[in-house]
Write a protein that holds these residues in place. Structure first.
Motif, mmCIF file in Angstrom:
data_model
loop_
_atom_site.group_PDB
_atom_site.id
_atom_site.type_symbol
_atom_site.label_atom_id
_atom_site.label_comp_id
_atom_site.label_asym_id
_atom_site.label_seq_id
_atom_site.Cartn_x
_atom_site.Cartn_y
_atom_site.Cartn_z
ATOM 1 N N SER A 120 0.856 -1.178 0.000
ATOM 2 C CA SER A 120 0.000 0.000 0.000
ATOM 3 C C SER A 120 0.894 1.232 0.000
ATOM 4 C CB SER A 120 -0.939 -0.023 1.203
ATOM 5 O OG SER A 120 -1.856 1.044 1.121
ATOM 6 N N ASP A 121 0.538 2.241 0.794
ATOM 7 C CA ASP A 121 1.346 3.465 0.840
ATOM 8 C C ASP A 121 2.768 3.177 1.305
ATOM 9 O OD1 ASP A 121 -0.642 5.381 0.014
ATOM 10 O OD2 ASP A 121 -1.630 4.964 1.907
ATOM 11 N N ALA A 122 2.893 2.281 2.263
ATOM 12 C CA ALA A 122 4.217 1.850 2.723
ATOM 13 C C ALA A 122 4.182 0.331 2.807
ATOM 14 C CB ALA A 122 4.540 2.471 4.083
ATOM 15 N N ASP A 123 4.951 -0.327 1.959
ATOM 16 C CA ASP A 123 4.948 -1.787 1.947
ATOM 17 C C ASP A 123 5.493 -2.340 3.261
ATOM 18 O OD1 ASP A 123 4.029 -1.515 -0.588
ATOM 19 O OD2 ASP A 123 5.861 -2.181 -1.586
ATOM 20 N N MET A 124 4.900 -3.437 3.709
ATOM 21 C CA MET A 124 5.317 -4.056 4.966
ATOM 22 C C MET A 124 5.379 -5.560 4.795
ATOM 23 S SD MET A 124 3.482 -3.982 8.725
ATOM 24 C CE MET A 124 4.383 -2.525 9.247
ATOM 25 N N GLU A 139 9.297 -5.726 8.725
ATOM 26 C CA GLU A 139 10.142 -4.824 7.940
ATOM 27 C C GLU A 139 9.261 -3.888 7.123
ATOM 28 O OE1 GLU A 139 13.734 -4.904 4.582
ATOM 29 O OE2 GLU A 139 13.026 -6.760 5.523
ATOM 30 N N THR A 140 9.527 -2.601 7.243
ATOM 31 C CA THR A 140 8.799 -1.594 6.476
ATOM 32 C C THR A 140 9.801 -0.610 5.902
ATOM 33 O OG1 THR A 140 6.928 -1.763 7.979
ATOM 34 C CG2 THR A 140 6.987 0.149 6.545
ATOM 35 N N GLN A 141 9.974 -0.632 4.603
ATOM 36 C CA GLN A 141 10.869 0.285 3.894
ATOM 37 C C GLN A 141 12.227 0.385 4.578
ATOM 38 O OE1 GLN A 141 9.072 4.039 2.893
ATOM 39 N NE2 GLN A 141 7.354 3.083 1.866
ATOM 40 N N PRO A 168 -3.150 11.276 3.652
ATOM 41 C CA PRO A 168 -3.782 10.030 4.104
ATOM 42 C C PRO A 168 -2.880 8.851 3.787
ATOM 43 C CG PRO A 168 -4.837 10.832 2.101
ATOM 44 C CD PRO A 168 -3.889 11.902 2.542
ATOM 45 N N ALA A 169 -2.764 7.924 4.715
ATOM 46 C CA ALA A 169 -1.857 6.796 4.536
ATOM 47 C C ALA A 169 -2.498 5.516 5.052
ATOM 48 C CB ALA A 169 -0.540 7.053 5.265
ATOM 49 N N ILE A 170 -2.261 4.423 4.345
ATOM 50 C CA ILE A 170 -2.713 3.111 4.791
ATOM 51 C C ILE A 170 -1.466 2.321 5.155
ATOM 52 C CG2 ILE A 170 -3.957 1.016 4.183
ATOM 53 C CD1 ILE A 170 -5.594 2.670 2.237
ATOM 54 N N THR A 171 -1.096 2.378 6.418
ATOM 55 C CA THR A 171 0.106 1.714 6.897
ATOM 56 C C THR A 171 -0.141 1.177 8.296
ATOM 57 O OG1 THR A 171 1.051 3.654 8.000
ATOM 58 C CG2 THR A 171 1.530 3.400 5.648
ATOM 59 N N PRO A 219 1.858 1.953 11.287
ATOM 60 C CA PRO A 219 2.958 2.893 11.510
ATOM 61 C C PRO A 219 3.994 2.417 12.528
ATOM 62 C CG PRO A 219 0.982 3.650 12.616
ATOM 63 C CD PRO A 219 0.577 2.452 11.808
ATOM 64 N N MET A 220 5.269 2.614 12.171
ATOM 65 C CA MET A 220 6.393 2.417 13.072
ATOM 66 C C MET A 220 7.134 3.745 13.142
ATOM 67 S SD MET A 220 7.637 -1.245 11.505
ATOM 68 C CE MET A 220 9.055 -1.401 12.587
ATOM 69 N N ALA A 221 7.557 4.131 14.333
ATOM 70 C CA ALA A 221 8.187 5.440 14.515
ATOM 71 C C ALA A 221 9.394 5.628 13.594
ATOM 72 C CB ALA A 221 8.587 5.625 15.974
ATOM 73 N N THR A 222 10.220 4.591 13.468
ATOM 74 C CA THR A 222 11.412 4.705 12.632
ATOM 75 C C THR A 222 11.054 4.878 11.157
ATOM 76 O OG1 THR A 222 11.517 2.274 12.622
ATOM 77 C CG2 THR A 222 12.931 3.432 14.188
ATOM 78 N N GLU A 223 9.960 4.248 10.737
ATOM 79 C CA GLU A 223 9.518 4.385 9.347
ATOM 80 C C GLU A 223 9.008 5.803 9.088
ATOM 81 O OE1 GLU A 223 5.572 3.746 6.868
ATOM 82 O OE2 GLU A 223 5.867 2.424 8.575
ATOM 83 N N VAL A 224 8.229 6.343 10.045
ATOM 84 C CA VAL A 224 7.706 7.705 9.885
ATOM 85 C C VAL A 224 8.851 8.707 9.820
ATOM 86 C CG1 VAL A 224 6.201 9.474 10.858
ATOM 87 C CG2 VAL A 224 5.598 7.061 11.123
ATOM 88 N N LEU A 225 9.873 8.488 10.651
ATOM 89 C CA LEU A 225 11.030 9.372 10.641
ATOM 90 C C LEU A 225 11.729 9.350 9.282
ATOM 91 C CD1 LEU A 225 12.926 11.270 12.111
ATOM 92 C CD2 LEU A 225 14.145 9.281 13.011
ATOM 93 N N LYS A 226 11.715 8.202 8.644
ATOM 94 C CA LYS A 226 12.361 8.065 7.335
ATOM 95 C C LYS A 226 11.552 8.717 6.216
ATOM 96 C CE LYS A 226 14.197 4.548 4.172
ATOM 97 N NZ LYS A 226 14.434 3.097 3.960
ATOM 98 N N THR A 227 10.229 8.471 6.206
ATOM 99 C CA THR A 227 9.388 8.973 5.108
ATOM 100 C C THR A 227 8.920 10.404 5.334
ATOM 101 O OG1 THR A 227 7.348 8.121 6.126
ATOM 102 C CG2 THR A 227 8.564 6.640 4.656
ATOM 103 N N LYS A 228 8.773 10.774 6.634
ATOM 104 C CA LYS A 228 8.311 12.113 7.019
ATOM 105 C C LYS A 228 6.975 12.476 6.360
ATOM 106 C CE LYS A 228 12.661 14.297 8.381
ATOM 107 N NZ LYS A 228 13.515 13.093 8.341
ATOM 108 N N ARG A 229 6.055 11.518 6.355
ATOM 109 C CA ARG A 229 4.730 11.792 5.806
ATOM 110 C C ARG A 229 3.719 10.833 6.442
ATOM 111 N NH1 ARG A 229 3.172 9.186 0.970
ATOM 112 N NH2 ARG A 229 2.666 11.212 0.069
ATOM 113 N N GLY A 230 2.449 11.233 6.439
ATOM 114 C CA GLY A 230 1.407 10.375 6.984
ATOM 115 C C GLY A 230 0.291 11.184 7.594
ATOM 116 N N ASP A 231 -0.640 10.476 8.250
ATOM 117 C CA ASP A 231 -1.774 11.136 8.873
ATOM 118 C C ASP A 231 -1.644 11.058 10.392
ATOM 119 O OD1 ASP A 231 -2.706 8.471 9.448
ATOM 120 O OD2 ASP A 231 -3.437 8.391 7.392
#
Length: 483
Positions: free
Chosen positions: A120-124, A140-142, A376-379, A381-393
């Motif tokens: 989806s928005d972030a593959d997992m 594992e996410t991105q 809007p994101a369908i994920t 969420p993991m904090a480390t992933e958000v820090l990497k992508t810097k996007r989401g809801d």
């Protein structure tokens, strides 16, 4: 100041996230059954449950996707493969979701390993391996990885669906039982209640036949399925208008362009027009069982069905928090990785040695609000992933904020509930921090503290949030007074 369109987008995440990870998984009914001996399955799985099975996925009568499953015999045991694909409309944006699951069993139908992939928005990718009485899980996410060990009471076996358990117990009206499974979203052991309620005529693929109606309850969410005497699934339903219907592969894979927006469909109408910075709100809550929810406490006071919410005054008389609870709200978890070196380093950089915890919390809030793009994101969420992508809801903003706050030594937790916008309450997530008292903040909408139009239902990590599904489509909110 955030624009209205951006503000609406931020409400999308919490519902979509749980719709995908929980509502859909309720229909699949897959988990690790700890209670039934593997050999028992051999005599209850009929040939009709082997091979390919296909179902169309519908939302309020509209075709939005399909699900397919295949069970194959292998030299070393069995392989169970599953594909789920959905097309959703989210704030006028089309979202594609696909999950692929492969599980490997031995000849006794004991689970050996599994691989789950969410596209989806972030593959997992989630991989699980069974060793002795432990289920070793890697997520594992991105590029961001997290590991967890789930301790099992007994050597696990794969519950292909609830169907084998029902067949083992016997398809008889009035029969009830509870089965232990692994919650697919949290990897924690949970109980699912099953009841055979009676027989009803059901039409599937143009054929009308009598089928047993089975009721299930998982984490307060009720679902229904209709089975033939041999255990073939003809239809499944959940409270939100989500339905699976048996179809041929060709028909199942035909997906229409979605016209119903999920966020609009689940929004809760409200009778008052609230200002942006509401400091006090009194409402009447109805339509749900309050048991298990956190409506009372802190900024919220519940008396009967009347709820009062007061925006925190930051000079408010301080309250106490036990050392045990303080440690709980500072700990590192699978999704809130507060001890990750990148998270710790960023927290130090943001806070810059600030000793005042409230000022430090505000600095973190300002950084998250300004630096995370609101989409809007369908994920999951993991904090480390958000820090990497810097996007989401709201999920992404909240998860990262809580991780950074904990890394800075500020007790923090995730709150899930509803917040007001333009005549409706929308499902939403925001952090609560403890600095002399619990304070709700909203780094998604830009509020420190959050206004009183935030109605908290529950708090907790991902293991608690599925409970929200039990109120969707049921809760009613009537405004009585505001300031």
């Amino acid at each position: 100041m955030m624009t209205i369109s951006g503000r609406k987008i931020s409400y999308a995440g919490i519902f979509i996230f749980w719709f995908v990870t929980m509502a859909v998984l309720l229909f699949r009914h897959y988990g690790l059954n700890q209670n039934i001996a593997p050999a028992a399955y051999k005599s209850v799985i009929p040939d009709e449950l082997l091979g390919e099975q296909w179902l169309g996925v519908y939302y309020k009568g509209e075709k939005i996707g399909y699900a397919g499953r295949q069970i194959e015999k292998k030299d070393e045991g069995y392989k169970v493969s599953e594909l789920l694909k959905m097309r959703l409309k989210v704030m006028d944006t089309r979202k594609e979701i696909e999950t692929i699951t492969n599980a490997f069993l031995d000849h006794g139908l004991r689970l050996k390993s599994f691989d789950f992939e969410l596209k989806s928005d972030a593959d997992m990718t989630i991989r699980g391996r069974v060793k002795d009485n432990n289920l070793n899980v890697e997520i594992e996410t991105q590029g961001a990885k997290s590991e967890k060990v789930v301790r099992l009471k007994d050597a696990p076996s794969l519950n292909l669906s609830v169907v084998p358990d029902i067949l083992k117990q016997g398809l008889k009206t009035g029969r009830k039982f509870t089965m232990a499974i692994i919650d697919p979203a949290t990897l924690m052991q949970e109980n699912m209640f099953i009841e055979v309620t009676g027989k009803e005529p059901i039409t599937a693929m143009g054929i009308k036949q009598d089928a047993f109606k089975v009721r299930g309850v998982f984490k307060g969410t009720e679902f229904f399925m209709w089975l033939t005497e041999k255990g073939e699934v003809l239809r499944e339903e959940s409270p939100m208008g989500f339905t699976l219907i048996k179809e041929s592969k060709e028909n199942a894979m035909r997906i229409e362009r979605p016209s119903l927006d999920f966020i609009t469909q689940v929004a809760v109408p409200f009778n008052l027009k609230l200002p942006r910075d509401t400091t006090y709100l009194m409402v009447k809550i109805s339509g749900i069982d309050f048991k298990g929810f956190e409506l009372d406490g802190g900024r919220q006071r519940l008396e009967g069905d009347v709820l009062e919410i007061r925006k925190e005054a930051l000079s408010y008389q301080p309250s106490a928090i036990s050392l045990k609870h303080q440690e709980e709200y500072l700990k590192d978890t699978m999704f809130i990785q507060s001890k990750d070196p990148q998270i710790v380093a960023l927290a130090k950089e943001i806070v810059k040695g600030e000793k005042d915890k409230l000022k430090a919390a505000r600095l973190i809030y300002e950084w998250v609000y300004k630096n995370i793009e609101k989409v809007p994101a369908i994920t999951i969420p993991m904090a480390t992933e958000v820090l990497k992508t810097k996007r989401g809801d709201c999920n992404e903003h909240t998860t990262l904020y809580v991780a950074l706050a904990r890394a800075a030594g500020i007790p923090a937790k995730i709150a899930i509930g509803l917040t007001y916008k333009d005549g409706f309450f929308y499902y939403h997530a925001w952090p609560e921090i403890f600095v002399k008292q619990w304070i709700a903040v909203d780094p998604t909408l830009g509020q420190f503290p959050a206004d009183a139009a935030h109605i908290r239902l529950i708090t907790g990590d991902i293991d608690k949030q599925a409970q929200i599904l039990s109120v969707v489509g049921k809760i009613k909110i009537e405004g009585m007074e505001y300031k």
